[in-house]
Scaffold this motif. Structure first.
Motif, short mmCIF file in Angstrom:
data_model
loop_
_atom_site.label_atom_id
_atom_site.label_comp_id
_atom_site.label_asym_id
_atom_site.label_seq_id
_atom_site.Cartn_x
_atom_site.Cartn_y
_atom_site.Cartn_z
N PRO A 159 29.65 112.01 87.46
CA PRO A 159 28.23 111.80 87.19
C PRO A 159 27.71 110.59 87.97
CG PRO A 159 29.47 112.05 85.15
CD PRO A 159 30.48 111.87 86.24
N VAL A 160 26.43 110.65 88.34
CA VAL A 160 25.68 109.53 88.91
C VAL A 160 24.70 109.08 87.83
CG1 VAL A 160 24.16 108.77 90.76
CG2 VAL A 160 25.92 110.49 91.22
N GLY A 212 22.53 112.99 88.31
CA GLY A 212 23.14 113.90 89.28
C GLY A 212 24.64 113.84 89.19
N VAL A 213 25.30 114.66 90.00
CA VAL A 213 26.76 114.67 90.06
C VAL A 213 27.18 114.73 91.52
CG1 VAL A 213 27.11 115.75 87.81
CG2 VAL A 213 26.82 117.18 89.85
N GLU A 214 28.36 114.19 91.80
CA GLU A 214 28.93 114.30 93.14
C GLU A 214 30.15 115.20 93.07
OE1 GLU A 214 30.65 111.65 96.88
OE2 GLU A 214 29.99 110.65 95.04
N CYS A 242 25.58 116.22 94.74
CA CYS A 242 25.81 115.57 96.03
C CYS A 242 27.08 116.15 96.66
CB CYS A 242 25.95 114.07 95.83
SG CYS A 242 26.01 113.15 97.39
N ILE A 243 26.97 116.59 97.90
CA ILE A 243 28.08 117.24 98.61
C ILE A 243 28.34 116.45 99.89
CG2 ILE A 243 28.91 119.37 99.66
CD1 ILE A 243 26.80 120.85 97.95
N ASN A 244 29.59 116.03 100.09
CA ASN A 244 29.96 115.27 101.28
C ASN A 244 30.05 116.21 102.49
OD1 ASN A 244 30.86 112.34 100.38
ND2 ASN A 244 31.47 113.78 98.78
N ASP A 295 25.65 114.22 101.41
CA ASP A 295 26.19 112.87 101.60
C ASP A 295 26.62 112.75 103.07
OD1 ASP A 295 26.94 110.38 101.00
OD2 ASP A 295 28.35 110.89 99.43
N LEU A 296 25.82 112.07 103.90
CA LEU A 296 26.04 111.98 105.34
C LEU A 296 26.69 110.64 105.69
CD1 LEU A 296 22.52 113.25 106.44
CD2 LEU A 296 24.58 114.62 106.06
N THR A 297 27.55 110.69 106.70
CA THR A 297 28.20 109.46 107.16
C THR A 297 27.34 108.75 108.19
OG1 THR A 297 29.37 110.56 108.94
CG2 THR A 297 30.45 110.53 106.79
#
Length: 857
Positions: free
Chosen positions: A618-619, A629-631, A688-690, A721-723
């Motif tokens: 969880p966020v 939100g969740v990651e 959130c998706i890396n 989720d961007l680097t």
């Protein structure tokens, strides 16, 4: 001066042709005039018909005015049932557009009223347009037709106006007013059928009071291409003109008759000419036969000297006695200067023995040689390759009197063969041996090494940062870099050694007669030093490095496949361990690579068989203390290798071209899982998706769109989720994809914020919804420390750009409190909740418990 034999036949046949053509032209002119007369008569017939129709239409329309005048008189000047009576008149007479009554000269009744209200109340005798005809109608006591006038609706019309008189008590006429009918020309033309003349191939003009047409085609009609007639109307005449849509030109049969006439005239002239020319032709035929022999000889000489191949003859001693002009172009010498010289004197010294042998064999017997290749020496000692055909010249008694032959220049073909041979064995960019030639040399080198019981070293070299230079500075700079690298590598080895390019940025070096590993190590270090020196690429100073893998023969293997595989594997280990170095092949490296291949195979099976797992963390909103939100985080546990970290799994997928499959699996399960979690707790705003760099470049955007549609999610529920490495990429296609996703509503978040890779310009351009603070910053975060000050500055900078901040890796209550004090918006970490499996987190969310200092409730 003698008279030409052609003159009399030509003159007489020409005279016959002119007489015939003159007669034919006269007849054709009569035919054309008759055809034009027929067309005008047809048009005149149409014109008379439409004139009659127009006169009837106008008469019927004006009769309505007279009828209305009688109607008023019959009712003693009273206007009763005006609309009903007018409607009957309009139905019976289609050309009328309106009927009006003007008692005392003031228009008080109009039918139909719609569109004519502006006429009511007008004084007829005072109107600029109506007054002249009104006065004339009263003066002459008869119906008068007005000139065309423009109505309020923009249409042209004429008005028939008749005065109405009533008898007073003494029987004298008393002026009552006017009864008028309005004829719109478009209705009149339509009722008369004039607007359908185009179907019959005609256009028309109706002229009423001037030379300018009041209706019909406004363009002028040529008198010779039109007919006209007068239309008799009360109080005057109108003119109606007709003209064809297409001018009356020439009928098709006219051309047929003309062609027949020309053919007949030509045939007549030809017959006259033949009859007169026949005696002359017989005499000229005799004279031509003798001249033909002379021309044939001249043609033979012309062909002999214009043919591109060299034609020659040799006498019994092998000397030239005949040469054509092509010899000069081939050798640079005039044919006359070569006659009398031996054939072998023009041949390259290395081929003279072969030339003498061929000539001797041809003179001794009946011999024919074809396709013999040899070299000639020209005046400037220039070498030309030729293909020679040679055969004996036999006399009637069977003896050989000489040789004849041809020489075909094949110099360009030989040069092309050399180019093709070079291109087949060398890299055209660096001029180094390519893979094919290198393997040939490598095979021979292995045989010599084993036979002499020596050693050789094989080095695989891969350039570090080459792709970045190629993408950022362009392919031209990349090619320039490869050329310079080739020269530097060549300078590091001996002439007996081989440097080759295997394609892309991979090079290979073969060192022969290597005594110990030290010899190979010296060369490897020289190579690294040379590659480390800056390169000047069109004004850009760029530095690269190299990863070098070294293997020895026969220590590590004695065949091409084994040694090349060894060197490739070692080079891969060097890149994995930091690059800009060299290593020698060991069995441990080989085993490690095999294990990596096995792990890649297991990853492929895990993706295919759904053996991977996603967990969700969880966020937390630091103000409301509730999840927003969740990651989604990847988990993979293998039976043989145990738990494999997400970073290792992603790197393995990128290196083995599995990133697209793995990315698709993660997106699919993350979207499906989030749908379940949001059903349990509607407060969740996003998952959130890396996304890794290679995954993003591997057809990622269409894949994301399909997944969102497949799971029936709104784009705004997805956060990527961007680097910072991806954001620092200046390529247009990367930013186009990011802007396209943001336009669709997908949330963009920047991971590991604060590492310094991303410029402020990139951050403004990306405009992410949130940035994530690197977890390492939170380790020492306590009040009044540099770590706290730095985090506070990063949060303030993000907020100044309208960007939210997420603190990652929060494991202690003090860290959460400090982030809240510094104004951080969101946080996640084990302090709030560890990553949980889908069902477990869904159960927690359904209970509605908060996430506080003790982790999950």
């Amino acid at each position: 001066m003698t008279e030409s034999p052609l003159l009399r036949p030509v003159l007489l046949s020409g005279l016959a042709l002119l007489l015939f053509l003159g007669l034919g032209g006269y007849l054709l002119q009569l035919e054309l005039e008759g055809w034009h007369t027929e067309r005008r008569q047809e048009a005149q017939s149409q014109l008379v018909r439409y004139v009659s129709i127009l006169e009837r239409q106008v008469s019927r329309a004006l009769a309505a005015a007279v009828s209305m005048e009688s109607y008023i008189r019959h009712h003693g000047g009273r206007v009763e049932d005006f609309e009903s009576h007018s409607a009957d008149l309009l139905r019976s007479v289609g050309a009328i557009s309106a009927i009006e009554l003007a008692p005392d000269g003031i228009i008080r009744y109009v039918y139909p009223a719609t569109g004519h209200q502006s006429m009511l109340g007008q004084r007829v005798v005072e109107s600029r347009y109506a007054a002249p005809t009104a006065h004339r109608a009263m003066l002459e006591e008869r119906l008068v037709l007005s000139p065309p006038l423009t109505l309020d609706n923009g249409q042209l019309a004429v008005i028939g106006r008749t005065p109405v008189y009533l008898d007073d008590r003494e029987g004298d006429p008393l002026f009552w007013g006017f009864a008028s009918v309005q004829l719109e020309l478009r209705h009149l033309v339509h009722e008369a059928g004039l607007d359908r003349l185009g179907e019959g191939g005609y256009r028309y003009q109706l002229l009423i009071d001037s030379a300018r047409p009041s209706a019909g085609d406004p363009q002028p009609f040529a008198p010779e291409q039109s007919v006209a007639a007068m239309v008799t109307v009360p109080d005057g005449e109108w003119e109606l003109r007709l003209a064809p849509l297409q001018p009356w030109g020439v009928p098709p049969r006219f051309y047929v008759h003309a062609l027949i006439g020309l053919f007949a005239g030509g045939l007549l002239a030809y017959l006259v000419f033949v009859l007169l020319w026949q005696p002359v032709a017989l005499r000229r035929q005799v004279e031509g036969t003798s001249a033909a022999l002379q021309r044939a000889n001249a043609r033979y000489e012309a062909v002999f000297n214009t043919v591109r191949e060299v034609l020659f003859q040799l006498d019994k001693r092998g000397r030239f006695n005949l040469l054509n002009a092509a010899w000069k172009q081939l050798s640079g010498n005039e044919p006359v200067d070569t006659l009398g010289h031996l054939f072998e004197e023009s041949v390259h010294p290395d081929d003279q023995m072969m030339a003498r042998q061929l000539v001797r064999e041809g003179l001794e017997g009946h011999v024919e040689h074809k396709g013999v290749e040899l070299r000639l020496l020209g005046r400037s000692k220039q070498v030309r390759w030729v293909e020679m055909a040679l055969q004996s010249i036999s006399e009637a008694d069977g003896s050989v009197s000489g040789l004849s032959g041809t020489l075909h220049d094949i110099t360009e073909r030989k040069q092309a063969d050399r180019v093709i041979q070079y291109q087949a064995n060398y890299d055209t960019l660096t001029n180094l041996p390519n893979r094919k030639l290198f393997q040939d040399r490598f095979g021979r080198a292995i045989e010599i090494t084993l036979r002499r019981k020596q050693r050789l070293a094989l080095m695989f070299i891969d350039l570090d940062r080459f792709k970045w230079i190629n993408d950022s500075l362009g392919h031209a700079a990349g090619d320039q870099l490869l050329k310079e690298v080739a020269m530097r590598l060549t300078s590091c080895v001996r002439k007996a050694d081989t440097v080759a390019r295997f394609g892309g940025d991979e090079f290979i070096v073969l060192l022969s007669e290597v005594k110990t590993e030290v010899d190979a190590e010296i060369v490897a270090r020289k190579i690294l030093v040379e590659l480390a020196r800056p390169f000047d690429l069109n004004g850009h100073k760029e530095s690269i490095s190299g990863s070098v893998g070294v293997t020895l023969c026969p220590d590590d293997g004695s065949d091409i496949a084994t040694l090349m595989n060894n060197a490739d594997n070692v080079m891969y280990h060097v890149k994995e361990s930091g690059r800009n170095s060299f290593k020698f092949f060991t069995e441990d490296m080989n085993r490690a690579l095999q294990e990596r291949h096995q792990l890649a195979s297991k990853l492929r099976q895990a993706i295919a068989n759904d053996l991977l797992q996603l967990v969700f963390q969880p966020v937390i909103d630091l103000v409301r203390h509730e999840p927003v939100g969740v990651e989604a985080l990847l988990r993979w546990r293998d039976d043989d290798h145990g738990r494999i970290s997400p970073a290792e799994a992603i790197a393995l997928a990128e290196d083995t071209q599995l990133i697209e499959e793995l990315g698709g699996w993660i997106l699919d399960h993350a979207c499906a899982g989030f749908a379940t979690l949001r059903a349990a707790d509607a407060r969740l705003e996003y998952v959130c998706i890396n996304v890794s760099i290679r995954q993003f470049r591997s057809n990622f955007v269409p894949l994301l769109e399909r997944m969102i549609e497949s799971h029936e999610l709104e784009p705004g529920l997805i956060a990527l989720d961007l680097t910072e490495g991806l954001i620092a990429d200046d390529r247009a296609e990367v930013w186009q994809a990011l802007e396209a996703m943001r336009a669709k509503g997908v949330r963009l978040m920047l991971d590991d914020f604060g590492t310094g890779i991303t410029s402020l310009g990139h951050l403004k351009r990306l405009a992410p919804e949130a940035v994530k603070l690197q977890s390492a910053y939170l380790a020492d975060i306590v009040p009044e420390t540099s770590a706290a000050a730095m985090i506070g500055a990063l949060i303030a900078m993000a907020h100044s750009l309208g960007i939210k901040v997420v603190g990652e890796g929060v494991e202690e209550a003090q860290q959460a409190e400090m982030l809240e004090v510094l104004g951080c918006d969101f946080a996640q970490g084990y302090h709030f909740s560890p990553p949980l499996e889908l069902d477990e987190l869904a159960a927690v969310l359904r209970r509605g418990s908060g996430f506080g200092s003790t982790g999950t409730a």
